[in-house]
Motif scaffolding. Structure first.
Motif, PDB file in Angstrom:
ATOM      1  N   PHE A   1       0.788  -1.183   0.000  1.00 26.54           N
ATOM      2  CA  PHE A   1       0.000   0.000   0.000  1.00 26.54           C
ATOM      3  C   PHE A   1       0.844   1.266   0.000  1.00 26.54           C
ATOM      4  O   PHE A   1       0.432   2.268  -0.561  1.00 26.54           O
ATOM      5  CB  PHE A   1      -0.904   0.072   1.210  1.00 26.54           C
ATOM      6  CG  PHE A   1      -2.096  -0.820   1.081  1.00 26.54           C
ATOM      7  CD1 PHE A   1      -3.040  -0.589   0.137  1.00 26.54           C
ATOM      8  CD2 PHE A   1      -2.270  -1.892   1.965  1.00 26.54           C
ATOM      9  CE1 PHE A   1      -4.146  -1.395   0.071  1.00 26.54           C
ATOM     10  CE2 PHE A   1      -3.373  -2.683   1.888  1.00 26.54           C
ATOM     11  CZ  PHE A   1      -4.327  -2.450   0.939  1.00 26.54           C
ATOM     12  N   VAL A   2       1.913   1.197   0.646  1.00 27.02           N
ATOM     13  CA  VAL A   2       2.774   2.358   0.726  1.00 27.02           C
ATOM     14  C   VAL A   2       3.285   2.702  -0.656  1.00 27.02           C
ATOM     15  O   VAL A   2       3.306   3.874  -1.050  1.00 27.02           O
ATOM     16  CB  VAL A   2       3.949   2.098   1.711  1.00 27.02           C
ATOM     17  CG1 VAL A   2       4.938   3.244   1.697  1.00 27.02           C
ATOM     18  CG2 VAL A   2       3.407   1.873   3.081  1.00 27.02           C
ATOM     19  N   ALA A   3       3.675   1.736  -1.440  1.00 26.85           N
ATOM     20  CA  ALA A   3       4.187   1.971  -2.783  1.00 26.85           C
ATOM     21  C   ALA A   3       3.088   2.579  -3.640  1.00 26.85           C
ATOM     22  O   ALA A   3       3.325   3.498  -4.444  1.00 26.85           O
ATOM     23  CB  ALA A   3       4.699   0.679  -3.390  1.00 26.85           C
ATOM     24  N   ALA A   4       1.877   2.087  -3.497  1.00 28.63           N
ATOM     25  CA  ALA A   4       0.760   2.609  -4.279  1.00 28.63           C
ATOM     26  C   ALA A   4       0.504   4.060  -3.899  1.00 28.63           C
ATOM     27  O   ALA A   4       0.208   4.917  -4.748  1.00 28.63           O
ATOM     28  CB  ALA A   4      -0.483   1.766  -4.051  1.00 28.63           C
ATOM     29  N   GLY A   5       0.621   4.376  -2.612  1.00 24.63           N
ATOM     30  CA  GLY A   5       0.426   5.759  -2.169  1.00 24.63           C
ATOM     31  C   GLY A   5       1.501   6.683  -2.722  1.00 24.63           C
ATOM     32  O   GLY A   5       1.220   7.807  -3.153  1.00 24.63           O
ATOM     33  N   ILE A   6       2.763   6.177  -2.715  1.00 26.64           N
ATOM     34  CA  ILE A   6       3.856   6.988  -3.251  1.00 26.64           C
ATOM     35  C   ILE A   6       3.657   7.200  -4.745  1.00 26.64           C
ATOM     36  O   ILE A   6       3.845   8.302  -5.254  1.00 26.64           O
ATOM     37  CB  ILE A   6       5.216   6.327  -2.944  1.00 26.64           C
ATOM     38  CG1 ILE A   6       5.460   6.366  -1.450  1.00 26.64           C
ATOM     39  CG2 ILE A   6       6.346   7.007  -3.694  1.00 26.64           C
ATOM     40  CD1 ILE A   6       6.705   5.611  -1.010  1.00 26.64           C
ATOM     41  N   ALA A   8       0.886   7.183  -6.390  1.00 23.27           N
ATOM     42  CA  ALA A   8      -0.250   8.096  -6.586  1.00 23.27           C
ATOM     43  C   ALA A   8       0.208   9.541  -6.370  1.00 23.27           C
ATOM     44  O   ALA A   8      -0.152  10.461  -7.152  1.00 23.27           O
ATOM     45  CB  ALA A   8      -1.390   7.746  -5.650  1.00 23.27           C
ATOM     46  N   LEU A   9       1.010   9.734  -5.307  1.00 21.65           N
ATOM     47  CA  LEU A   9       1.523  11.077  -5.064  1.00 21.65           C
ATOM     48  C   LEU A   9       2.420  11.547  -6.223  1.00 21.65           C
ATOM     49  O   LEU A   9       2.362  12.702  -6.651  1.00 21.65           O
ATOM     50  CB  LEU A   9       2.313  11.115  -3.742  1.00 21.65           C
ATOM     51  CG  LEU A   9       1.486  11.152  -2.473  1.00 21.65           C
ATOM     52  CD1 LEU A   9       2.406  11.029  -1.250  1.00 21.65           C
ATOM     53  CD2 LEU A   9       0.695  12.428  -2.359  1.00 21.65           C
ATOM     54  N   TRP A  10       3.236  10.650  -6.703  1.00 26.05           N
ATOM     55  CA  TRP A  10       4.148  10.984  -7.808  1.00 26.05           C
ATOM     56  C   TRP A  10       3.343  11.323  -9.067  1.00 26.05           C
ATOM     57  O   TRP A  10       3.640  12.282  -9.774  1.00 26.05           O
ATOM     58  CB  TRP A  10       5.135   9.844  -8.061  1.00 26.05           C
ATOM     59  CG  TRP A  10       6.081  10.158  -9.188  1.00 26.05           C
ATOM     60  CD1 TRP A  10       6.108   9.600 -10.423  1.00 26.05           C
ATOM     61  CD2 TRP A  10       7.115  11.129  -9.198  1.00 26.05           C
ATOM     62  NE1 TRP A  10       7.074  10.135 -11.189  1.00 26.05           N
ATOM     63  CE2 TRP A  10       7.736  11.105 -10.454  1.00 26.05           C
ATOM     64  CE3 TRP A  10       7.590  12.041  -8.247  1.00 26.05           C
ATOM     65  CZ2 TRP A  10       8.792  11.925 -10.794  1.00 26.05           C
ATOM     66  CZ3 TRP A  10       8.647  12.826  -8.617  1.00 26.05           C
ATOM     67  CH2 TRP A  10       9.240  12.789  -9.876  1.00 26.05           C
ATOM     68  N   ARG A  11       2.350  10.504  -9.360  1.00 26.59           N
ATOM     69  CA  ARG A  11       1.512  10.789 -10.533  1.00 26.59           C
ATOM     70  C   ARG A  11       0.788  12.126 -10.389  1.00 26.59           C
ATOM     71  O   ARG A  11       0.694  12.896 -11.333  1.00 26.59           O
ATOM     72  CB  ARG A  11       0.500   9.674 -10.737  1.00 26.59           C
ATOM     73  CG  ARG A  11       1.014   8.631 -11.747  1.00 26.59           C
ATOM     74  CD  ARG A  11      -0.048   7.636 -12.000  1.00 26.59           C
ATOM     75  NE  ARG A  11       0.177   6.816 -10.879  1.00 26.59           N
ATOM     76  CZ  ARG A  11      -0.426   5.747 -10.384  1.00 26.59           C
ATOM     77  NH1 ARG A  11      -1.359   5.308 -10.896  1.00 26.59           N
ATOM     78  NH2 ARG A  11      -0.138   5.084  -9.352  1.00 26.59           N
ATOM     79  N   ARG A  12       0.282  12.405  -9.193  1.00 25.44           N
ATOM     80  CA  ARG A  12      -0.367  13.675  -8.954  1.00 25.44           C
ATOM     81  C   ARG A  12       0.610  14.832  -9.161  1.00 25.44           C
ATOM     82  O   ARG A  12       0.280  15.836  -9.766  1.00 25.44           O
ATOM     83  CB  ARG A  12      -0.930  13.715  -7.536  1.00 25.44           C
ATOM     84  CG  ARG A  12      -2.319  14.288  -7.501  1.00 25.44           C
ATOM     85  CD  ARG A  12      -2.923  14.303  -6.119  1.00 25.44           C
ATOM     86  NE  ARG A  12      -3.189  12.949  -5.669  1.00 25.44           N
ATOM     87  CZ  ARG A  12      -3.001  12.496  -4.424  1.00 25.44           C
ATOM     88  NH1 ARG A  12      -2.565  13.326  -3.504  1.00 25.44           N
ATOM     89  NH2 ARG A  12      -3.271  11.277  -4.098  1.00 25.44           N
ATOM     90  N   HIS A  13       1.808  14.661  -8.677  1.00 29.18           N
ATOM     91  CA  HIS A  13       2.841  15.677  -8.842  1.00 29.18           C
ATOM     92  C   HIS A  13       3.151  15.888 -10.322  1.00 29.18           C
ATOM     93  O   HIS A  13       3.234  17.023 -10.798  1.00 29.18           O
ATOM     94  CB  HIS A  13       4.116  15.266  -8.078  1.00 29.18           C
ATOM     95  CG  HIS A  13       5.295  16.143  -8.377  1.00 29.18           C
ATOM     96  ND1 HIS A  13       5.390  17.432  -7.921  1.00 29.18           N
ATOM     97  CD2 HIS A  13       6.413  15.923  -9.115  1.00 29.18           C
ATOM     98  CE1 HIS A  13       6.522  17.968  -8.350  1.00 29.18           C
ATOM     99  NE2 HIS A  13       7.161  17.046  -9.077  1.00 29.18           N
ATOM    100  N   CYS A  14       3.336  14.779 -11.072  1.00 30.58           N
ATOM    101  CA  CYS A  14       3.627  14.883 -12.520  1.00 30.58           C
ATOM    102  C   CYS A  14       2.452  15.516 -13.262  1.00 30.58           C
ATOM    103  O   CYS A  14       2.650  16.342 -14.168  1.00 30.58           O
ATOM    104  CB  CYS A  14       3.950  13.499 -13.083  1.00 30.58           C
ATOM    105  SG  CYS A  14       5.549  12.891 -12.564  1.00 30.58           S
ATOM    106  N   ASP A  15       1.231  15.093 -12.883  1.00 27.64           N
ATOM    107  CA  ASP A  15       0.045  15.684 -13.526  1.00 27.64           C
ATOM    108  C   ASP A  15      -0.021  17.194 -13.249  1.00 27.64           C
ATOM    109  O   ASP A  15      -0.339  17.990 -14.141  1.00 27.64           O
ATOM    110  CB  ASP A  15      -1.229  15.010 -13.010  1.00 27.64           C
ATOM    111  CG  ASP A  15      -1.421  13.613 -13.575  1.00 27.64           C
ATOM    112  OD1 ASP A  15      -0.723  13.293 -14.571  1.00 27.64           O
ATOM    113  OD2 ASP A  15      -2.242  12.866 -13.024  1.00 27.64           O
TER     114      ASP A  15
END
Length: 121
Positions: A1-6, A8-15
């Protein structure tokens, strides 16, 4: 779950980065377009102002030329009238002088006849 959260955060940042880049590009494109439209309108206004100025100058020059022609015609008429008057006066003076000479000659011819008539009586 932690990897998925990271992730998601990374994708949000890139978006968010891509969104900001797109917004900057769109803003820059809009500014360039609006600047071009503004310059084109300004150029049209300038051309219109030049056309109005040209028309005004042309009208002013035409009026001045018309006035100069009228003044020239009046001046010519005045000069011609003066010259005609002077020529008439010269002819009048010549006629008077000629009459004076002719009448003086006639008188001189008559005077001896009167004396002769007086001598005969």
């Amino acid at each position: 779950f932690v990897a998925a959260g990271i992730q998601a955060l990374w994708r949000r940042h890139c978006d968010a980065e891509r969104y900001c880049t797109r917004v900057r590009l769109a803003t820059s494109l809009q500014a360039a377009w609006r600047g071009w439209i503004c310059r084109r309108e300004l150029e049209k206004k300038h051309e219109s102002a030049v056309a109005v100025q040209l028309a005004w100058r042309t009208l002013r020059i035409q009026r001045r030329l018309r006035l100069e022609r009228i003044c020239a015609k009046k001046l010519q008429a005045l000069i011609q009238a003066t010259q005609a008057r002077q020529a008439r006066d010269r002819r009048q003076e010549a006629a008077v002088k000629l009459q004076r000479v002719v009448r003086g000659g006639q008188l001189r011819q008559r005077v001896p006849q009167r004396y002769r008539a007086a001598l005969i009586i």
